[in-house]
Write a protein that holds these residues in place. Structure first.
Motif, PDB file in Angstrom:
ATOM      1  N   SER A 193       0.834  -1.201   0.000  1.00 40.65           N
ATOM      2  CA  SER A 193       0.000   0.000   0.000  1.00 40.65           C
ATOM      3  C   SER A 193       0.870   1.254   0.000  1.00 40.65           C
ATOM      4  O   SER A 193       2.015   1.243   0.424  1.00 40.65           O
ATOM      5  N   ASN A 194       0.289   2.350  -0.498  1.00 36.32           N
ATOM      6  CA  ASN A 194       1.048   3.596  -0.579  1.00 36.32           C
ATOM      7  C   ASN A 194       1.472   4.076   0.799  1.00 36.32           C
ATOM      8  O   ASN A 194       2.576   4.583   0.983  1.00 36.32           O
ATOM      9  N   ASP A 195       0.598   3.899   1.785  1.00 35.07           N
ATOM     10  CA  ASP A 195       0.936   4.305   3.153  1.00 35.07           C
ATOM     11  C   ASP A 195       2.183   3.571   3.617  1.00 35.07           C
ATOM     12  O   ASP A 195       3.072   4.129   4.238  1.00 35.07           O
ATOM     13  N   ASN A 196       2.222   2.287   3.281  1.00 32.42           N
ATOM     14  CA  ASN A 196       3.369   1.485   3.720  1.00 32.42           C
ATOM     15  C   ASN A 196       4.639   1.908   3.000  1.00 32.42           C
ATOM     16  O   ASN A 196       5.724   1.960   3.585  1.00 32.42           O
ATOM     17  N   ARG A 197       4.519   2.251   1.719  1.00 31.71           N
ATOM     18  CA  ARG A 197       5.700   2.685   0.964  1.00 31.71           C
ATOM     19  C   ARG A 197       6.275   3.969   1.581  1.00 31.71           C
ATOM     20  O   ARG A 197       7.482   4.103   1.774  1.00 31.71           O
ATOM     21  N   ILE A 198       5.385   4.898   1.919  1.00 32.48           N
ATOM     22  CA  ILE A 198       5.838   6.168   2.509  1.00 32.48           C
ATOM     23  C   ILE A 198       6.475   5.899   3.873  1.00 32.48           C
ATOM     24  O   ILE A 198       7.537   6.432   4.207  1.00 32.48           O
ATOM     25  N   ALA A 199       5.837   5.042   4.662  1.00 33.21           N
ATOM     26  CA  ALA A 199       6.370   4.729   5.998  1.00 33.21           C
ATOM     27  C   ALA A 199       7.761   4.097   5.886  1.00 33.21           C
ATOM     28  O   ALA A 199       8.659   4.402   6.668  1.00 33.21           O
ATOM     29  N   THR A 200       7.950   3.225   4.878  1.00 29.38           N
ATOM     30  CA  THR A 200       9.259   2.577   4.697  1.00 29.38           C
ATOM     31  C   THR A 200      10.317   3.614   4.347  1.00 29.38           C
ATOM     32  O   THR A 200      11.416   3.618   4.893  1.00 29.38           O
ATOM     33  N   GLN A 201       9.979   4.539   3.419  1.00 30.27           N
ATOM     34  CA  GLN A 201      10.937   5.572   3.029  1.00 30.27           C
ATOM     35  C   GLN A 201      11.321   6.442   4.230  1.00 30.27           C
ATOM     36  O   GLN A 201      12.494   6.762   4.445  1.00 30.27           O
ATOM     37  N   MET A 202      10.322   6.784   5.047  1.00 35.87           N
ATOM     38  CA  MET A 202      10.611   7.612   6.225  1.00 35.87           C
ATOM     39  C   MET A 202      11.517   6.856   7.193  1.00 35.87           C
ATOM     40  O   MET A 202      12.401   7.420   7.831  1.00 35.87           O
ATOM     41  N   ASN A 203      11.287   5.546   7.280  1.00 36.03           N
ATOM     42  CA  ASN A 203      12.088   4.747   8.208  1.00 36.03           C
ATOM     43  C   ASN A 203      13.544   4.656   7.757  1.00 36.03           C
ATOM     44  O   ASN A 203      14.454   4.632   8.578  1.00 36.03           O
TER      45      ASN A 203
END
Ligand code: SF4
Length: 332
Positions: free
Chosen positions: A12-22
């Motif tokens: 999901s897009n939310d997960n992609r953004i969260a991964t990049q932030m991490n």
């Protein structure tokens, strides 16, 4: 040629953004190198603490070389995630200090439920783990109830609990081949490159979760070919979490341990290595007269995100090890 259903849902897009932030968070949290005198003092203190706490240090090949050396000097081990967990299980120490990423701490705990497992930083993640949230993966499995679920060890304990089989890169092909012989179709998670490699090797119908390793996903075939031309006698070692175009150029494809073994078994004096560069410490120690070159991670005009160093592995520092032993913190 048989085509496989490589059409599993993208995370999901939310997960992609969260991964990049991490990733950015991990880079900011990497401990700085210690001055020599301070490092020696901290190492000495860790040696005392390990004895006092009946603890043993188990480290992954990709962490700081000083931590790898300290693990070996104190009777611990350096290995891949399964070797780490097995070593911890067999050792008499009641506390395991795991220098690696969180799923490795969880794997050590799964094999040693009665022991205390401490980690220098519980926020040390992995893009494969982050990219495969248990609820999303479980819904994907529920949508294909006729398939056997096989997951790679680089996942959370919650994802492992949803699977029928858990495999490492060293046994993945054998297990999938066995399941294929029994006529089973597979759901594979989370690494799409490793899944595609195993599907091609075994001819198995595999539906792939679309995760990837931040480090291995970045190796580039065109630049690797150029490097091979510059070093025509070099052998190319590739971890199968890399893209298939890179795997196709390899002399050896395999787990971290298999690649390491190849460096002292093969009759070559130069190796091009496509995996996290933390492994070069052990390769160079075992074969001091051989030459190791890093496989290219960035194409022309591109910049690398990891540059073949895992930011989450780099969150492990000597100070963090000292702290988790002193404060009994970071318990898995
Ligand atoms: S190197 Fe890749 S697979 Fe290993 S911990 Fe880092 S992101 Fe995960």
């Amino acid at each position: 040629m048989k085509t496989y259903p490589y059409d599993a849902p993208i995370m999901s897009n939310d997960n992609r953004i969260a991964t990049q932030m991490n990733i950015e968070y991990a880079k900011a949290k990497m401990p700085a190198d210690l001055p020599r005198a301070e490092r020696l003092m901290v190492e000495e203190n860790i040696k005392q603490l390990l004895k006092a706490h009946n603890a043993v240090l188990v480290a992954h090949y990709y962490v700081d070389p000083f931590i790898q050396d300290l693990a070996l000097a104190t009777g611990g081990c350096v290995g891949d995630s399964l070797e780490m967990a097995r070593f911890g299980q067999a050792h008499s120490a009641q506390t395991l200090v795991v220098a690696g990423v969180r799923f490795m701490g969880e794997s050590a705990k799964i094999l040693s439920m009665e022991k205390t497992v401490l980690m220098p930083d519980l926020e040390a993640e992995c893009s494969l783990d982050l990219g495969c949230p248990a609820d999303e993966f479980s819904a994907f499995c529920d949508a294909h109830p006729e398939r056997t679920v096989v997951v790679y060890a680089n996942t959370s304990a919650a994802v492992k609990a949803r699977a029928d089989w858990v495999v490492t890169s060293s046994v993945g092909i054998d297990i999938i081949r066995h399941l294929h012989t029994n006529g089973e179709k597979i759901i594979w998670g989370p690494d799409r490159h490793l899944g595609k490699y195993i599907a091609a090797e075994t001819g198995t119908d595999m539906l792939l979760w679309q995760g990837s390793c931040l480090v291995h996903n970045e190796f580039k075939a065109t630049e690797l070919m150029q490097l091979k031309e510059e070093h025509p006698n070099a052998k190319v070692l590739v971890h199968p979490e890399s893209p298939d175009s890179v795997v196709a150029l390899a002399d050896v494809v395999g787990s971290t341990s298999k690649l390491l073994q190849s460096t002292h078994e093969m009759d070559a004096d130069t190796f091009i290595v496509a995996t996290d560069l933390g492994i070069l410490h052990e390769m160079q120690k075992r074969s001091p007269n051989k030459r190791f070159l890093a496989a290219p991670t960035a194409g022309e005009s591109a910049s690398c995100k990891s540059c073949a160093f895992c930011p989450w592995m780099a969150m492990n520092g000597l100070k963090g090890i000292e702290q988790c032993l002193t404060q009994r913190s970071g318990e898995v």
